[in-house]
Design an enzyme around this catalytic site. Structure first.
Site, PDB file in Angstrom:
ATOM      1  N   SER A 121     -19.667  30.823  27.414  1.00  0.00           N
ATOM      2  CA  SER A 121     -20.845  31.842  27.167  1.00  0.00           C
ATOM      3  C   SER A 121     -20.357  33.306  27.745  1.00  0.00           C
ATOM      4  O   SER A 121     -21.059  34.161  27.696  1.00  0.00           O
ATOM      5  CB  SER A 121     -21.992  31.576  28.083  1.00  0.00           C
ATOM      6  OG  SER A 121     -22.653  30.326  27.144  1.00  0.00           O
ATOM      7  N   GLU A 344     -32.476  36.466  26.242  1.00  0.00           N
ATOM      8  CA  GLU A 344     -31.842  35.193  26.018  1.00  0.00           C
ATOM      9  C   GLU A 344     -32.622  34.120  25.972  1.00  0.00           C
ATOM     10  O   GLU A 344     -33.221  33.881  27.044  1.00  0.00           O
ATOM     11  CB  GLU A 344     -30.543  34.909  27.126  1.00  0.00           C
ATOM     12  CG  GLU A 344     -29.792  33.733  26.681  1.00  0.00           C
ATOM     13  CD  GLU A 344     -28.874  33.490  27.705  1.00  0.00           C
ATOM     14  OE1 GLU A 344     -27.821  32.618  27.521  1.00  0.00           O
ATOM     15  OE2 GLU A 344     -28.875  33.711  28.946  1.00  0.00           O
TER      16      GLU A 344
HETATM   17 ZN   LIG Z   1     -22.695  25.862  27.377  1.00  0.00          ZN
END
Ligand SMILES: [Zn+2]
Ligand SMILES: *[C@@H]1O[C@H](CO)[C@@H](O)[C@H](O)[C@H]1NC(C)=O
Ligand SMILES: *[C@@H]1O[C@H](CO)[C@@H](O)[C@H](O)[C@H]1NC(C)=O
Length: 535
Positions: A121, A344
């Site tokens: 990420s 998010e």
């Molecule tokens: Zn992850």
């Protein structure tokens, strides 16, 4: 009545309590009789063609841009989540659409990073927020910085700007909202420059024998550095990176800082010294009260670490992602010039890592509700909304079950070993069951079968299920949405958003709109030429 009963209960319960997860319709819902007619599908197709032809794409400047990021929201996750959504409504589910699945443009992006075939990420956040691919584990720095190389990252020449910085430079406001720690890799992509995503607090930096002065931790950067110190809205979890390890927060969890600093207090002090209205909140009720009288700056930290999964949280104390998104938009839309907001749904990824498939799907549906909130509040004419994921996961949607088969249940058939297998399974992760006498155990007989904490079965035992290397989808609505079509590098995304919003260093939609007279000029030239030829 007998067959309808479970659906009625499921519908009633989903309206009153999202926690009634065991009430999903167990019996398959049948497809409608209309579907057996060829005419049904022909009409369905014509309606879709007409809808496409009626579409008018706004070519205005995107005043507002919202990027929704489903962490780990792979394409199979979407198919499974929409099916679950439909089944919760008493339908077969396969034909149900998530809200953002109705957006007019869809693309696919390639998620690999400079040194990694399968991304994390951090490098993906650098790609979809700063427009530059870099190395696994690093945020906001270019591909010359390897993970953990503090010295390389301390050279500001390696730093790359995020779209949040482009928006601020244009006089727009910026907000970030997440269900993870606010210092976690995805939200950090909007503001942090670091060689190691794990350096969320100064203790993590010192632990490696490094000086936090050379490599400031992510929480410190958010409060004291550009651009984080200019963000008008900061909502998420992760209080512990802001508090000393000797201090407890409101819910009695200790901080993690070893420099004895209280960064929440420092955030407040900074706003006081700038004489701007501001408010720190840590409870849903405080947030709801703010809605009526919004200060200029808001910091909301609702948990010590990540926020609680929606299906497990106390709805009185923790706001939902949709509620956070609503307050963020109310605040940011006060700026006439517009805003950039990053939202998010960060825990889809965590649930997948733990093979907790129902939680992963439910967190996807929670983010979808937040998208719906945004689309209700903002006009398609001047607000660009982009929904995407950072990377995939290794969940598969498999077997040959009938229409309406319970998406969270076992497949209709069994394996060659006569043992059932689940429709949603994983290639790897903690849900591995050792074979007994060379036979797979029947997971449907397990005492906690299909509770929220029940791990799906997997092929390869791992502490953590892994990410996937497949492409992820991009959904776009609003000005210049058609620019998001196609299959492209993930790092193109912020450039496309900046193009539509006319911010940042690259090419802008507004500039090419200014070229329109030249198109007219060519038409005029052609007319003149034709008239000469015809003479
Ligand atoms: Zn992850
Ligand atoms: C990143 O930081 C964490 C926490 O300090 C540390 O455990 C890890 O080894 C670091 N990774 C690299 C590659 O330096
Ligand atoms: C602070 O802001 C308020 C309201 O905008 C204003 O009335 C006041 O004069 C400001 N104080 C200083 C010291 O600038």
């Amino acid at each position: 009545m007998v067959t309808l009963f479970p659906y009625v209960v499921a519908v009633l319960c989903s309206a009153t309590s999202a926690r009634a997860h065991w009430l999903h319709p167990a019996a398959p819902a049948a497809a409608s009789r209309a579907e057996t007619s060829a005419n049904y599908w022909a009409q369905d197709a014509q309606a879709a063609i007409n809808a496409r032809l009626e579409r008018v794409e706004s070519v205005k400047k995107a005043r507002n841009v919202i990027m929704f990021l489903g962490d780990g929201m792979s394409v199979p996750t979407l198919a499974a989540a929409r099916t679950l959504l439909g089944q919760r409504q008493g339908k077969t589910g396969e034909g149900t659409k998530l809200h953002f699945e109705t957006f007019p443009t869809i693309g696919l992006v390639k998620t690999y990073c400079v040194d990694a075939q399968i991304a994390d990420s951090a490098c993906t956040a650098t790609a979809y927020l700063c427009g530059v691919k870099n190395n696994y584990g690093a945020i906001g720095v270019d591909g010359t910085v390897r993970r953990g190389d503090c010295q390389a990252a301390s050279n500001t020449a390696t730093h790359v700007e995020s779209i949040a910085e482009w928006a601020l430079a244009d006089g727009r406001d910026v907000g970030i909202v997440t269900t993870t720690r606010i210092t976690h890799a995805s939200p950090a992509g909007t503001f942090a420059k670091t060689a190691n995503r794990s350096w969320e607090n100064d203790g993590e930096v010192s632990q490696m024998g490094l000086d936090a002065k050379d490599c400031p931790d992510i929480a410190h950067q958010l409060v004291h550095h550009h651009p984080g110190n200019k963000f008008k809205v900061i909502f998420g979890g992760g209080k512990r990176a802001f508090l000393p390890n000797t201090e407890q927060d409101e819910k009695r969890s200790y901080g993690r800082r070893i420099d004895n600093r209280n960064l929440i207090k420092e955030w407040e002090d900074d706003k006081v010294s700038r004489n701007v209205s501001h408010q720190y909140v840590w409870h849903r009720e405080q947030l709801m009260r703010l809605k009526e009288d919004l200060p200029e700056y808001m910091l909301g930290l609702f948990e010590s670490s990540h926020m609680t999964y929606h299906l497990k949280s106390d709805p009185q104390s923790e706001p939902t992602l949709a509620e956070l998104t609503e307050v963020a938009i109310r605040s940011l839309r006060r700026n006439e010039k517009g805003f950039f907001l990053f939202v998010e749904g960060g825990r889809i990824d965590h649930a997948h890592h733990d093979n907790l498939v129902e939680l992963a799907l439910d967190e996807t549906l929670e983010m979808d509700k937040a998208v719906a909130t945004a689309t209700e509040m903002l006009s398609e004419d001047d607000s660009l909304i982009v929904v995407t994921a950072d990377h995939a996961h290794v969940m598969t949607f498999n077997g040959y079950s009938n229409r309406g088969h319970n998406i969270l249940g076992p497949s209709r058939d069994v394996g060659l070993d006569n043992v059932p297998y689940m429709t949603l399974t994983y290639a790897n992760g903690p849900g591995f069951r050792p074979h007994v006498n060379n036979i797979r155990p029947d997971v449907t007989l397990e005492p906690n079968y299909r509770t929220l904490d029940w791990e799906s079965h997997v092929d390869v035992p791992l502490v953590d299920e892994t990410h996937g290397g497949d492409d992820v989808a991009v959904f776009a609505r609003g000005p210049h949405h058609s620019m998001f079509t196609g299959l492209y590098e993930q790092s193109l995304l912020p450039h496309l958003m900046a193009y539509a919003a006319c911010i940042g260093p690259g090419r802008h939609a507004c500039a090419s709109a200014a070229h329109l007279p030249s198109a007219h000029f060519f038409v005029a030239l052609l007319a003149l030429y034709t008239s000469i030829l015809l003479r």
